[in-house]
Design a protein around this motif. Sequence first.
Motif, PDB file in Angstrom:
ATOM      1  N   ARG A  75      23.087   6.469 -24.517  1.00  0.00           N
ATOM      2  CA  ARG A  75      23.213   7.097 -23.193  1.00  0.00           C
ATOM      3  C   ARG A  75      21.827   7.412 -22.591  1.00  0.00           C
ATOM      4  N   TYR A  76      20.857   7.731 -23.444  1.00  0.00           N
ATOM      5  CA  TYR A  76      19.511   8.012 -22.925  1.00  0.00           C
ATOM      6  C   TYR A  76      18.877   6.737 -22.373  1.00  0.00           C
ATOM      7  N   ASP A  77      19.096   5.643 -23.074  1.00  0.00           N
ATOM      8  CA  ASP A  77      18.555   4.361 -22.605  1.00  0.00           C
ATOM      9  C   ASP A  77      19.166   3.989 -21.251  1.00  0.00           C
ATOM     10  N   TRP A  78      20.480   4.215 -21.145  1.00  0.00           N
ATOM     11  CA  TRP A  78      21.167   3.930 -19.877  1.00  0.00           C
ATOM     12  C   TRP A  78      20.591   4.791 -18.756  1.00  0.00           C
ATOM     13  N   LEU A  79      20.405   6.091 -19.088  1.00  0.00           N
ATOM     14  CA  LEU A  79      19.918   7.019 -18.070  1.00  0.00           C
ATOM     15  C   LEU A  79      18.505   6.636 -17.614  1.00  0.00           C
ATOM     16  N   SER A  80      17.653   6.310 -18.581  1.00  0.00           N
ATOM     17  CA  SER A  80      16.286   5.906 -18.247  1.00  0.00           C
ATOM     18  C   SER A  80      16.312   4.676 -17.334  1.00  0.00           C
ATOM     19  N   HIS A  81      17.176   3.731 -17.680  1.00  0.00           N
ATOM     20  CA  HIS A  81      17.295   2.512 -16.868  1.00  0.00           C
ATOM     21  C   HIS A  81      17.774   2.850 -15.454  1.00  0.00           C
ATOM     22  N   GLU A  82      18.713   3.797 -15.352  1.00  0.00           N
ATOM     23  CA  GLU A  82      19.216   4.219 -14.036  1.00  0.00           C
ATOM     24  C   GLU A  82      18.085   4.800 -13.178  1.00  0.00           C
ATOM     25  N   PHE A  83      17.269   5.636 -13.823  1.00  0.00           N
ATOM     26  CA  PHE A  83      16.160   6.263 -13.095  1.00  0.00           C
ATOM     27  C   PHE A  83      15.158   5.214 -12.620  1.00  0.00           C
ATOM     28  N   VAL A  84      14.809   4.293 -13.512  1.00  0.00           N
ATOM     29  CA  VAL A  84      13.828   3.271 -13.132  1.00  0.00           C
ATOM     30  C   VAL A  84      14.396   2.382 -12.029  1.00  0.00           C
ATOM     31  N   LYS A  85      15.693   2.150 -12.096  1.00  0.00           N
ATOM     32  CA  LYS A  85      16.342   1.340 -11.058  1.00  0.00           C
ATOM     33  C   LYS A  85      16.135   1.975  -9.676  1.00  0.00           C
ATOM     34  N   LEU A  86      16.231   3.303  -9.637  1.00  0.00           N
ATOM     35  CA  LEU A  86      16.051   4.007  -8.358  1.00  0.00           C
ATOM     36  C   LEU A  86      14.634   3.817  -7.829  1.00  0.00           C
ATOM     37  N   THR A  87      13.664   3.975  -8.712  1.00  0.00           N
ATOM     38  CA  THR A  87      12.265   3.862  -8.246  1.00  0.00           C
ATOM     39  C   THR A  87      11.956   2.432  -7.864  1.00  0.00           C
ATOM     40  N   PHE A  88      12.546   1.514  -8.601  1.00  0.00           N
ATOM     41  CA  PHE A  88      12.275   0.101  -8.358  1.00  0.00           C
ATOM     42  C   PHE A  88      12.673  -0.287  -6.937  1.00  0.00           C
ATOM     43  N   ALA A  89      13.825   0.261  -6.529  1.00  0.00           N
ATOM     44  CA  ALA A  89      14.309  -0.053  -5.183  1.00  0.00           C
ATOM     45  C   ALA A  89      13.357   0.488  -4.117  1.00  0.00           C
ATOM     46  N   ALA A  90      12.656   1.594  -4.438  1.00  0.00           N
ATOM     47  CA  ALA A  90      11.775   2.231  -3.446  1.00  0.00           C
ATOM     48  C   ALA A  90      10.350   1.697  -3.493  1.00  0.00           C
ATOM     49  N   PHE A  91      10.054   0.866  -4.456  1.00  0.00           N
ATOM     50  CA  PHE A  91       8.687   0.414  -4.697  1.00  0.00           C
ATOM     51  C   PHE A  91       8.098  -0.330  -3.485  1.00  0.00           C
ATOM     52  N   SER A  92       8.860  -1.298  -2.989  1.00  0.00           N
ATOM     53  CA  SER A  92       8.345  -2.139  -1.910  1.00  0.00           C
ATOM     54  C   SER A  92       8.147  -1.327  -0.633  1.00  0.00           C
ATOM     55  N   THR A  93       9.056  -0.380  -0.381  1.00  0.00           N
ATOM     56  CA  THR A  93       8.929   0.455   0.827  1.00  0.00           C
ATOM     57  C   THR A  93       7.639   1.269   0.766  1.00  0.00           C
ATOM     58  N   THR A  94       7.320   1.766  -0.421  1.00  0.00           N
ATOM     59  CA  THR A  94       6.086   2.545  -0.591  1.00  0.00           C
ATOM     60  C   THR A  94       4.875   1.689  -0.237  1.00  0.00           C
ATOM     61  N   ALA A  95       4.865   0.460  -0.747  1.00  0.00           N
ATOM     62  CA  ALA A  95       3.724  -0.429  -0.499  1.00  0.00           C
ATOM     63  C   ALA A  95       3.601  -0.756   0.987  1.00  0.00           C
ATOM     64  N   LEU A  96       4.739  -1.020   1.617  1.00  0.00           N
ATOM     65  CA  LEU A  96       4.693  -1.368   3.043  1.00  0.00           C
ATOM     66  C   LEU A  96       4.242  -0.186   3.893  1.00  0.00           C
ATOM     67  N   LEU A  97       4.700   1.002   3.541  1.00  0.00           N
ATOM     68  CA  LEU A  97       4.268   2.190   4.287  1.00  0.00           C
ATOM     69  C   LEU A  97       2.773   2.436   4.100  1.00  0.00           C
ATOM     70  N   GLY A  98       2.277   2.183   2.880  1.00  0.00           N
ATOM     71  CA  GLY A  98       0.843   2.338   2.608  1.00  0.00           C
ATOM     72  C   GLY A  98       0.030   1.384   3.466  1.00  0.00           C
ATOM     73  N   ALA A  99       0.495   0.148   3.560  1.00  0.00           N
ATOM     74  CA  ALA A  99      -0.213  -0.839   4.375  1.00  0.00           C
ATOM     75  C   ALA A  99      -0.190  -0.426   5.846  1.00  0.00           C
ATOM     76  N   LEU A 100       0.950   0.086   6.286  1.00  0.00           N
ATOM     77  CA  LEU A 100       1.086   0.536   7.675  1.00  0.00           C
ATOM     78  C   LEU A 100       0.130   1.693   7.969  1.00  0.00           C
ATOM     79  N   LEU A 101       0.019   2.598   7.023  1.00  0.00           N
ATOM     80  CA  LEU A 101      -0.897   3.735   7.188  1.00  0.00           C
ATOM     81  C   LEU A 101      -2.336   3.242   7.344  1.00  0.00           C
ATOM     82  N   LEU A 102      -2.679   2.263   6.538  1.00  0.00           N
ATOM     83  CA  LEU A 102      -4.023   1.700   6.615  1.00  0.00           C
ATOM     84  C   LEU A 102      -4.262   1.049   7.979  1.00  0.00           C
ATOM     85  N   PHE A 103      -3.281   0.312   8.468  1.00  0.00           N
ATOM     86  CA  PHE A 103      -3.390  -0.300   9.806  1.00  0.00           C
ATOM     87  C   PHE A 103      -3.651   0.780  10.857  1.00  0.00           C
ATOM     88  N   LEU A 104      -2.946   1.884  10.739  1.00  0.00           N
ATOM     89  CA  LEU A 104      -3.093   2.958  11.731  1.00  0.00           C
ATOM     90  C   LEU A 104      -4.506   3.530  11.708  1.00  0.00           C
TER      91      LEU A 104
END
Lengths: 590, 275
Positions: free
Chosen positions: A87-116
Amino acid sequence: MRLQDHPGSSLYALVGCALLGLLLLALPAAAQEAARAPEYRAFPLIGSRLAVWAIAQLHLNFAAFILGVPIFAVIIEIMGWRTGEQRYDWLSHEFVKLTFAAFSTTALLGALLLFLFVGYYPRFWAYMSGIFYPTFSVYAMLFFLETFTVYLWYYGWDWLSGSKKWIHVCLGVLSNLFGTAILFVSNAWVTFMTSPGGIDEAGSLTSLWGAINNYTWMPINIHRLIANVTFGGTIAAAYAAVRFLQAKTDEERARYDWMGYVGNFVAISALMVLPFAGYYLGREIYAFNQTMGITMMGGFMSWLWVVQAILIGILFLGSNYYLWLGMERIPGSERYRRYIPYMIMILAAGFIVWATPRSIPLTPSEARIMGGTHHPVLGVLGVMSAKNTAVNLMILTTFLSYLLYRRANKESVKPWVGTGMAAQWLIFAAAATVVTFYGVYGYFVESIVRIGYSVYQVLAVLGAIALVMAIDIPMFRGARSTGQIRWGTIAPRSQYVLILLAVTFTWLMGLMGFARSGIRQHWHVYGVARDTSVDAWTPALGYAANMITIVTAVFFALVLFIFWLGGLGEKGKAEGHGHVAPAIAGGSDP
Amino acid sequence: MRVPVLVKVAVFALVVMGAYTYYANSIPQLRSEPPEELSLEGGNVTPEQLVKAGEGIFKGKGTCEVCHRIGQKGTRAPDLGGIGASAAKRKAGTSAKAYLIESLLDPGAHLVEGYPNIMPKVDRPPIGLNRSELWALTAFMESLGGTVDVKLDDIPKTAGSAAGGGQVAELKLPGDPKAGQAVFMGKGGCIACHKAGSVGASPVGPDLSQIAKIQTPEYIMAKILNPAGMGTVAGYPGGVMPATLGQTLTAKEYLDLVAFLLTLKGEGAAPAAKK
């Protein structure tokens, strides 16, 4: 590996990385261009400041989430690996899954901030890149390393299992190290703006290390690292809460009840030490520049701390309330419920003291009626002595809540249980006495001495937590169970408490971001590069609050959308990467 | 009708954020404005005007009030009640004026017993007072129980040289001062309001006879282009100086005018005229 799980996410992340890399490599040319460019350009409609503010806050929220969650995800994975509990392995995987989905948005927002920055603040950016250019390539390299390590970590979950699990855990640890290094590099830029170092009086660079290792760099590193864990915990818990409320089966409810509990546990654990990191940061701000420190705490920003106190009070009260609600699903917890009213009283009193302002802006006639800008009685509660005492007692009380929750369905079978319990109460009493003593004594000494007392108070609380746990763990090892936790049976309103905590903490992050940036007032780089734009004024709290709310609402809307996107690939499955979701209902202890 | 969970959660989150926003809007709203530059270039200000300007700096740009009180003991800094008189007794052989100026420029030199050395040099960033402002602030403190006798020349020439934050580079302008004087007297129309050494006599605007001594080239250049944005000299009405010189003057005329103004160091006749 099943790369098709998040094809869109992968593509966005790669595009984001490539954009960021290209942009960072193109910076020398951009800086030269900026030197010839006007000092400022105006962003259409909302103006440059609001555009930078919104994107910076959104980027920071996403970055905090993707850097904070993996820290405890890898710890949970290690727990699962060492104990063999799936169950701990499953939970860890669930958590990483959440961050993984947000990873690309973070990078794109960072690039946008730099453009600004490059586009709308060209002179400022030219100056900053003149100081920090050597760190940009380090940042880009770390970003690539972080991205690829996280990809391997996430997609290699099944491939690196069994005897190769240690390699997988090492990847998790490595991605956290890269993530932390990224945080430290970018913190150098932002803290330099607040407390510049490594430059001469004319603002020219004399030492790059001096510019990086400025007064507030390490305090911000520590503060953000801890706050990221808290933030990640609250967002993960809120995600679990939504899934709990949407659950169709008892099994699903039990699974997300447990996930929400773990997320909240992580958040509270980090939250309890966060005020201490805040004191350290505050002390360094004073050490860098007394005027800045005084402006922050006693000047035009003084009312901000009242709002902050209320938000932190809500976080403490909410966390405790969630634990108390959780005890209702634990057979045997009835023994401890009698303590709850007393804990509410301490928390409420602490909340009131912390939210009491020291001085109040008044009209002369109002001041005459009250006998000054300080209230004759309540004004005494507005100083740091009272507030430090209040927050330390609130932390002790929250720890007590957790302790009672932890032992709610356990009865120690150790023969020394009576002595152990007595020792624990004694430690609590001693810590509370030390905290109160220094709180009261602080009124009779100079401020410089009083600041030192907060260290004794913190040490008393941290020492008490360590000692009590050192007794508690052996005392309840092999304890008799009074019944298993009925996961999934917690009252639904508890899930709204988890959502409240996530919203409050996110809003608080926005507020603290405003405080950190606002104490520079009309300076881009304090005392070095003056803000001469039309936005050089620093807004009042109401204006800032409106902005924080809009950005926080956008953040949650984006998070919902990203999580929905992330879940599309696993629609209809109770598993991810072959991870069978564990049955938890009526099952196991936390 | 059953309300979807996501809608309920969204409404709940919005209500929570709305409550925080309402509260933050309901408490006192303090906005921090960037300080304006005070210029007393003409030197023709009365002591009363000077003290009033100094009081404004004490409460505003100087941020003195953050730590100092007048007639009340502060926890971080000494009471300044009666400082105009007591400053003369603080150090043997040092006048009140000299003591006050030195305390502003080098606060660590005269620490009052019982108080930590926390005061920043007020002519350096981030406070960054210019010479005019230091002059006014000193006058204000002298007025607290003493006699206002400070002159602009009492403020060291080096004071406030980095007041704007960052270096003030020595500017070598290509302008012709003699041609600039012609612009001052002719197309620019400056002479209608300003005196500049032996040129002009109008009292409408400040006397610019020693403007090069008391202001930076950057200030002068910015003031011509954006008079309102650079503040108004104490004792003179605001909004009088036209904001159109940036459009009406050619680039050469503008540079010539600046070059002329930079020759005005209070030595009587305008240097350009002497050539």
